[in-house]
Design a protein around this motif. Structure first.
Motif, PDB file in Angstrom:
ATOM      1  N   ASP A 104      -6.929  -4.674  -0.541  1.00 37.41           N
ATOM      2  CA  ASP A 104      -8.080  -4.748   0.474  1.00 37.41           C
ATOM      3  C   ASP A 104      -7.821  -5.380   1.540  1.00 37.41           C
ATOM      4  OD1 ASP A 104      -9.177  -2.998  -1.541  1.00 37.41           O
ATOM      5  OD2 ASP A 104     -10.400  -4.629  -2.319  1.00 37.41           O
ATOM      6  N   ALA A 105      -6.730  -6.650   1.315  1.00 39.66           N
ATOM      7  CA  ALA A 105      -6.616  -7.505   2.345  1.00 39.66           C
ATOM      8  C   ALA A 105      -5.592  -7.315   3.302  1.00 39.66           C
ATOM      9  CB  ALA A 105      -6.395  -9.006   1.789  1.00 39.66           C
ATOM     10  N   TYR A 106      -4.587  -6.371   2.792  1.00 36.45           N
ATOM     11  CA  TYR A 106      -3.261  -6.217   3.560  1.00 36.45           C
ATOM     12  C   TYR A 106      -2.750  -4.953   3.515  1.00 36.45           C
ATOM     13  CZ  TYR A 106      -2.520 -11.243   2.460  1.00 36.45           C
ATOM     14  OH  TYR A 106      -2.623 -12.612   2.585  1.00 36.45           O
ATOM     15  N   GLY A 107      -3.713  -4.020   2.703  1.00 31.40           N
ATOM     16  CA  GLY A 107      -3.424  -2.598   2.862  1.00 31.40           C
ATOM     17  C   GLY A 107      -3.233  -1.861   3.933  1.00 31.40           C
ATOM     18  N   ARG A 108      -4.059  -2.078   5.118  1.00 30.25           N
ATOM     19  CA  ARG A 108      -4.064  -1.282   6.308  1.00 30.25           C
ATOM     20  C   ARG A 108      -2.771  -1.638   6.982  1.00 30.25           C
ATOM     21  NH1 ARG A 108      -8.441  -2.131   9.632  1.00 30.25           N
ATOM     22  NH2 ARG A 108      -7.624  -0.392  10.825  1.00 30.25           N
ATOM     23  N   ALA A 109      -2.555  -3.138   7.027  1.00 27.72           N
ATOM     24  CA  ALA A 109      -1.209  -3.758   7.633  1.00 27.72           C
ATOM     25  C   ALA A 109      -0.015  -3.004   7.156  1.00 27.72           C
ATOM     26  CB  ALA A 109      -1.266  -5.146   7.682  1.00 27.72           C
ATOM     27  N   LEU A 110      -0.012  -3.037   5.882  1.00 26.55           N
ATOM     28  CA  LEU A 110       1.213  -2.400   5.063  1.00 26.55           C
ATOM     29  C   LEU A 110       1.421  -1.127   5.518  1.00 26.55           C
ATOM     30  CD1 LEU A 110       1.165  -4.345   1.696  1.00 26.55           C
ATOM     31  CD2 LEU A 110       2.488  -4.929   3.900  1.00 26.55           C
ATOM     32  N   ARG A 142      -0.495 -12.418 -14.596  1.00 28.29           N
ATOM     33  CA  ARG A 142       0.014 -10.933 -15.187  1.00 28.29           C
ATOM     34  C   ARG A 142      -1.433 -10.216 -15.075  1.00 28.29           C
ATOM     35  NH1 ARG A 142       3.525  -9.858 -13.141  1.00 28.29           N
ATOM     36  NH2 ARG A 142       4.267  -8.055 -14.263  1.00 28.29           N
ATOM     37  N   ASP A 143      -2.269 -10.306 -14.108  1.00 25.95           N
ATOM     38  CA  ASP A 143      -3.504  -9.398 -14.088  1.00 25.95           C
ATOM     39  C   ASP A 143      -3.288  -8.348 -12.763  1.00 25.95           C
ATOM     40  OD1 ASP A 143      -5.869  -8.023 -13.431  1.00 25.95           O
ATOM     41  OD2 ASP A 143      -6.996  -9.969 -14.144  1.00 25.95           O
ATOM     42  N   SER A 144      -3.337  -7.109 -13.298  1.00 28.07           N
ATOM     43  CA  SER A 144      -3.052  -6.351 -11.958  1.00 28.07           C
ATOM     44  C   SER A 144      -4.115  -6.020 -11.261  1.00 28.07           C
ATOM     45  CB  SER A 144      -2.420  -4.835 -12.769  1.00 28.07           C
ATOM     46  OG  SER A 144      -3.451  -4.296 -13.392  1.00 28.07           O
ATOM     47  N   SER A 145      -5.204  -6.620 -11.292  1.00 29.25           N
ATOM     48  CA  SER A 145      -6.288  -6.459 -10.267  1.00 29.25           C
ATOM     49  C   SER A 145      -5.908  -7.230  -9.063  1.00 29.25           C
ATOM     50  CB  SER A 145      -7.660  -6.928 -10.582  1.00 29.25           C
ATOM     51  OG  SER A 145      -7.652  -8.332 -11.134  1.00 29.25           O
ATOM     52  N   ALA A 146      -4.803  -8.206  -8.977  1.00 27.92           N
ATOM     53  CA  ALA A 146      -4.064  -8.569  -7.859  1.00 27.92           C
ATOM     54  C   ALA A 146      -3.965  -7.530  -6.999  1.00 27.92           C
ATOM     55  CB  ALA A 146      -2.870  -9.321  -8.377  1.00 27.92           C
ATOM     56  N   ILE A 147      -3.285  -6.497  -7.568  1.00 24.85           N
ATOM     57  CA  ILE A 147      -2.750  -5.167  -6.506  1.00 24.85           C
ATOM     58  C   ILE A 147      -4.259  -4.538  -5.765  1.00 24.85           C
ATOM     59  CG2 ILE A 147      -1.882  -2.829  -6.287  1.00 24.85           C
ATOM     60  CD1 ILE A 147      -0.191  -5.267  -6.692  1.00 24.85           C
ATOM     61  N   ALA A 193      -1.772   3.596  -7.690  1.00 30.01           N
ATOM     62  CA  ALA A 193      -0.821   2.701  -7.916  1.00 30.01           C
ATOM     63  C   ALA A 193      -1.123   2.082  -9.263  1.00 30.01           C
ATOM     64  CB  ALA A 193      -0.895   1.696  -6.593  1.00 30.01           C
ATOM     65  N   LEU A 194      -2.311   1.771  -9.436  1.00 29.67           N
ATOM     66  CA  LEU A 194      -3.195   0.920 -10.614  1.00 29.67           C
ATOM     67  C   LEU A 194      -2.545   1.852 -11.800  1.00 29.67           C
ATOM     68  CD1 LEU A 194      -6.411  -0.294  -9.310  1.00 29.67           C
ATOM     69  CD2 LEU A 194      -4.219  -1.643  -9.877  1.00 29.67           C
ATOM     70  N   GLU A 195      -2.689   3.309 -11.627  1.00 31.98           N
ATOM     71  CA  GLU A 195      -2.374   4.142 -12.928  1.00 31.98           C
ATOM     72  C   GLU A 195      -0.904   3.862 -13.108  1.00 31.98           C
ATOM     73  OE1 GLU A 195      -3.406   8.215 -12.043  1.00 31.98           O
ATOM     74  OE2 GLU A 195      -5.447   7.533 -12.345  1.00 31.98           O
ATOM     75  N   VAL A 212       3.202  -0.754  -5.970  1.00 34.63           N
ATOM     76  CA  VAL A 212       3.705  -0.587  -7.322  1.00 34.63           C
ATOM     77  C   VAL A 212       4.846  -1.831  -7.347  1.00 34.63           C
ATOM     78  CG1 VAL A 212       5.082   0.466  -9.252  1.00 34.63           C
ATOM     79  CG2 VAL A 212       3.128   1.462  -7.973  1.00 34.63           C
ATOM     80  N   LYS A 213       5.899  -1.707  -6.425  1.00 32.85           N
ATOM     81  CA  LYS A 213       6.663  -2.664  -6.376  1.00 32.85           C
ATOM     82  C   LYS A 213       6.385  -4.183  -6.267  1.00 32.85           C
ATOM     83  CE  LYS A 213      10.978  -0.152  -4.778  1.00 32.85           C
ATOM     84  NZ  LYS A 213      11.784   0.220  -3.663  1.00 32.85           N
ATOM     85  N   ILE A 214       5.391  -4.227  -5.411  1.00 32.37           N
ATOM     86  CA  ILE A 214       4.911  -5.509  -5.274  1.00 32.37           C
ATOM     87  C   ILE A 214       4.402  -6.067  -6.492  1.00 32.37           C
ATOM     88  CG2 ILE A 214       3.051  -7.093  -4.462  1.00 32.37           C
ATOM     89  CD1 ILE A 214       2.857  -5.236  -1.800  1.00 32.37           C
TER      90      ILE A 214
END
Lengths: 181, 267
Positions: free
Chosen positions: A28-34, A18-23, B69-71, A57-59
């Motif tokens: 970084d890896a998929y942001g531009r594709a999304l 449950r560590d939100s640094s996953a986001i 998003a993080l906020e 946020v939904k992810i």
């Protein structure tokens, strides 16, 4: 791109803790594709950043539901991105047209919203190098989230042909990318 | 299986795009575990798909997207602890103000508890209604199933009885059993035999009527039947010159009790 599985393992580990640094890793890896997927569905840059933030946020909110044995992380995120964006356009269009149109008209997006507009300049959009029929099938399968069954019915071609056409189109893009970049 | 052909079918591409049927999806997931070369190809295609989507994005994303998003994620996590923190963090700005605030907060809490109870009850009611409707639905489904079965039996009978090879044989009452009457429908080609009872007394406990065919003076068992007011299919009969019905012990007998003969009719 061979580093993708490692990134996936890291992301899934963070999901579990449950560590939100996953986001941040996903960004970084998929942001531009999304971003590209959302942009293609909206057909414009306006609102794309806002929707991408919603998607991130939904992810995070749904991260406990992801099951790696059932499909790739990218596929799962792609679905969230498509659904969120289509919902967004639907509510927006609905607000604009609520007096005259029923919601059923927006199950899939109007192709006219894909037109090239001034704010879209600067984006390469590799689908443009494809032949018209290849481009159409990629638009449906990738960006509008049609199932193979729906594509088969819409274009009136067998399901097996849907599969091979998608593959041929992507192989063409692969060769193009190899030569250009 | 041929991995190369499987790859060339394009199934992996549609798997990544989430366009396959659920069944095919499970199949691909299973094969991916068994064949590393499929997994490798899948990752290659995924990389191409990502490049294709990225061709619609700027070189670098606006930093505000991730920061925002993080906020929001952080705010969402705090919100779930909010009810406990609200009361603790009330500012101590004079006693009377604090009292008012506490009273107001207590009311808010009570109100919220009341609403929760109401909402919870509503949800419970809705759930039990859904359950009741589901039960009703399955009762309807069962009834429909029974009706369908009955209908197809009837349909089959109508079809069977309208066959031109069907002979209608009227079985009349024998002396002493006046009023008894039954019909036999016998198909001389397919040998199917149907019985339709017009009038027979209700059999006593432990007894059943039995239909007999007679051929060259010998009785042939055509099966027992109940009085249910319907046309019933009995055993097939190869050859018959006459039919008769006797009352026998439930389950029938190998040869008829002629003292209990009710009706008789010749073909």
């Amino acid at each position: 791109m061979s580093s993708i599985p490692n990134i996936e393992i890291k992301i899934l580990g963070l999901f579990e803790k449950r560590d939100s640094s996953a986001i941040k890793l996903i960004h970084d890896a998929y942001g531009r594709a999304l971003y590209g997927v959302i942009f293609k569905i909206l057909g414009k840059a306006e609102d794309t950043e806002e929707v991408l933030q919603d998607v991130l946020v939904k992810i995070w909110e749904k991260s406990s539901l992801y099951d790696s044995s059932k499909g790739r992380l990218y596929t799962w995120m792609l679905n969230i991105a498509r659904n969120t964006t289509i919902d967004k356009t639907r509510t927006k269009l609905h607000k604009q047209n609520s007096k005259t149109d029923s919601q059923d008209d927006y199950v899939h997006l109007d192709r006219s919203s894909m037109e090239l507009k001034p704010e879209n300049i600067g984006v390469k959009d590799l689908t443009n190098i494809l032949k018209a029929d290849q481009k159409e099938i990629i638009e449906l399968a990738y960006f509008q989230g049609y199932t193979q069954q729906e594509i088969s019915e819409k274009l009136d071609i067998p399901i097996g042909t849907v599969k091979t056409k998608v593959r041929t189109a992507l192989l063409f893009l692969k060769d193009y990318l190899k030569n250009e970049y | 299986m041929n991995i190369k052909e499987y790859i060339e079918s394009g199934v992996l591409e549609l798997y990544l795009l989430g366009s396959l049927s659920a069944e095919e999806e499970r199949e691909v997931a299973k094969l991916l575990k068994e064949h590393p070369e499929l997994q490798k190809e899948l990752e290659r295609i995924e990389a191409d798909l990502i490049s294709l989507a990225e061709s619609n994005a700027p070189e670098s994303l606006n930093e505000a997207i991730l920061v925002g998003a993080l906020e929001r994620i952080k705010a969402g996590a705090e919100e779930s602890n909010a009810t406990t923190t609200v009361i603790k963090e009330l500012p101590v700005a004079g006693k009377s103000w604090l009292n008012y605030a506490l009273i107001a907060a207590s009311f808010a809490l009570l109100l919220s508890l009341g609403l929760n109870v109401k909402l919870y009850t509503n949800v419970q009611e809705a759930e039990s209604q859904i359950l009741a409707l589901q039960n009703q639905n399955s009762v309807f489904a069962e009834e429909l199933q029974i009706q369908n079965t009955n209908y197809s039996i009837k349909e089959k009978q109508v079809f069977a009885l309208s066959d031109p090879n069907v002979l209608r044989i009227k079985l009349n009452a024998v002396p002493g059993k006046e009023g008894a009457l039954a019909m036999v429908y016998w198909n001389s080609e397919s040998k199917e035999t149907y019985i339709s009872v017009q009038n027979l007394p209700e059999p006593p406990e432990g007894m059943q009527y039995q239909l007999w065919a007679l051929y060259d003076g010998a009785p042939i068992d055509a099966g027992v039947f109940d009085l249910n007011g319907e046309i019933q299919e009995n055993k097939t009969i190869e050859n018959a010159q006459a039919f008769a019905i006797t009352l026998e012990e439930a389950g029938g007998k190998p040869s008829p009790n002629l003292e209990q003969l009710y009706v008789y009719g010749e073909v």
